[in-house]
Write an enzyme that holds these catalytic residues in place. Structure first.
Site, PDB file in Angstrom:
ATOM      1  N   HIS A  47       0.805  -1.230   0.000  1.00  0.00           N
ATOM      2  CA  HIS A  47       0.000   0.000   0.000  1.00  0.00           C
ATOM      3  C   HIS A  47       0.830   1.269   0.000  1.00  0.00           C
ATOM      4  O   HIS A  47       0.316   2.346  -0.236  1.00  0.00           O
ATOM      5  CB  HIS A  47      -0.908   0.016   1.226  1.00  0.00           C
ATOM      6  CG  HIS A  47      -1.638  -1.268   1.421  1.00  0.00           C
ATOM      7  ND1 HIS A  47      -1.233  -2.233   2.310  1.00  0.00           N
ATOM      8  CD2 HIS A  47      -2.727  -1.763   0.802  1.00  0.00           C
ATOM      9  CE1 HIS A  47      -2.060  -3.265   2.239  1.00  0.00           C
ATOM     10  NE2 HIS A  47      -2.968  -3.005   1.330  1.00  0.00           N
ATOM     11  N   GLU A  96      -2.885   3.166   2.229  1.00  0.00           N
ATOM     12  CA  GLU A  96      -2.424   3.828   0.994  1.00  0.00           C
ATOM     13  C   GLU A  96      -2.584   5.342   1.092  1.00  0.00           C
ATOM     14  O   GLU A  96      -1.709   6.105   0.666  1.00  0.00           O
ATOM     15  CB  GLU A  96      -3.182   3.291  -0.225  1.00  0.00           C
ATOM     16  CG  GLU A  96      -2.623   3.885  -1.515  1.00  0.00           C
ATOM     17  CD  GLU A  96      -3.368   3.460  -2.766  1.00  0.00           C
ATOM     18  OE1 GLU A  96      -3.871   2.318  -2.819  1.00  0.00           O
ATOM     19  OE2 GLU A  96      -3.453   4.279  -3.696  1.00  0.00           O
TER      20      GLU A  96
END
Ligand code: SF4
Length: 316
Positions: free
Chosen positions: A79, A131
């Site tokens: 991520h 993320e």
């Protein structure tokens, strides 16, 4: 007893994307190169089955870099991570391997480039998702503003409406994001967007395949984890495309058989971090109860492949 007939419309593409495939390979190759334990900051990808498997091989999953010893290698998840994380690993002279998906790194570079050009960044993403934290963490705190919905756009407090750019999380709903982008463009006509979508090819293809099968199905199952952003988006896309029962299942054990009584058609797909073995487990569970015909619905072919970092390609 004869089993009732069931047509399974199996979406393709589904399941592992190139970024997930690479991240898992990185952990496996690191274990091979350095032996166990290898530390992994955060779930390498959002899937319990994958994580448990790697744990069995000697990977140790931790939340923060502080939870790792200085003398063992550490891997950063697919991520992406804020800039402060590799910087801290370097300061401690740790061996680290960054498994950030190259398509997430691309967004990081984009954000940095915009900031160098004097633009303030608006990130479209989900608060708290690793993320989003990683992308926002490419720039000093406060430099990136987060919006999740069209409503958030109205309350954005920007430095200069003429000097803005936006980036997005890679795993968002294409349709929802288009609405947020339209709201941004309406309020800030000068806002600069990415050259090419930040939403990645895998997210796009999986959503497209679900749109195709959802109207054909009495029910849709998405194999994926509850913390997997792209898997949750597939459930939403399926429901919006006309499937009245769209559910996320991690494994066959999660299937609510009562809710599926009397169905004649079922859609199955899997999020980008869900392994095919779990899709097969779900299909087999249906074969036990139904006379199953599988209809593969292929809406795109994927040939994307990412190399692992050089350090793992070198001789041990
Ligand atoms: S979903 Fe897209 S951005 Fe995320 S790891 Fe897979 S390919 Fe990379």
């Amino acid at each position: 007893m004869t089993k009732p007939p069931l047509t399974i419309h199996l979406a393709a593409p589904r399941g592992f994307c190139a970024g997930v495939d690479r991240a898992i390979k990185i952990v496996e190759m690191a274990l091979e190169k350095w032996g166990a334990p290898v530390f992994v900051r955060h779930e390498i990808v959002h899937n319990k089955f994958v994580v448990d498997n790697l744990r069995d091989q000697g990977a140790v999953f931790v939340e923060e870099l502080e939870d790792c010893p200085d003398d063992r290698p550490v891997i950063f998840s697919a991520h992406g991570v804020p800039k402060s994380v590799p910087a801290a690993a370097e300061a401690r002279q740790m061996i680290y391997v960054d498994a950030t998906c190259p398509l997430v790194s691309k967004v990081h570079i984009e954000a940095e480039r915009h900031a160098e050009n004097g633009l303030q960044i608006v990130m479209i993403g989900h608060a708290g998702h690793p993320e989003t934290i990683g992308t926002m963490g490419q720039l000093p705190a406060g430099d990136v503003l987060l919006v999740e919905t069209v409503e958030d756009v109205a309350t954005l407090d920007v430095r200069d409406p003429g000097k803005l750019a936006y980036v997005t999380q890679t795993t968002l709903s294409i349709d929802d994001t288009a609405d947020v982008v339209a709201a941004l463009q309406e309020r800030f006509p000068a806002i600069v967007g990415p050259h090419k979508e930040d939403i990645c090819y895998a997210t796009t293809n999986r959503q497209q395949a679900v749109k195709e099968i959802a109207p054909l199905c009495d029910a849709l199952l998405v194999v994926g984890a509850p913390n997997s952003s792209n898997s949750k988006r597939l459930v939403e896309v399926g429901a919006r495309a006309g499937c009245s029962y769209a559910q996320l299942v991690q494994r066959a054990g999660d299937i609510d058989w009562r809710a599926l009584e009397g169905i004649g058609s079922l859609g199955i797909t899997a999020g980008a971090s869900a392994p095919e073995v779990l899709v097969n487990e779900v299909i087999d569970a249906f074969r036990d109860r139904f006379d199953v015909t599988v209809n593969l619905v292929e809406t795109a072919q994927e040939r994307v492949n990412f190399k692992v970092p050089r350090v793992l390609r070198e001789e041990a």
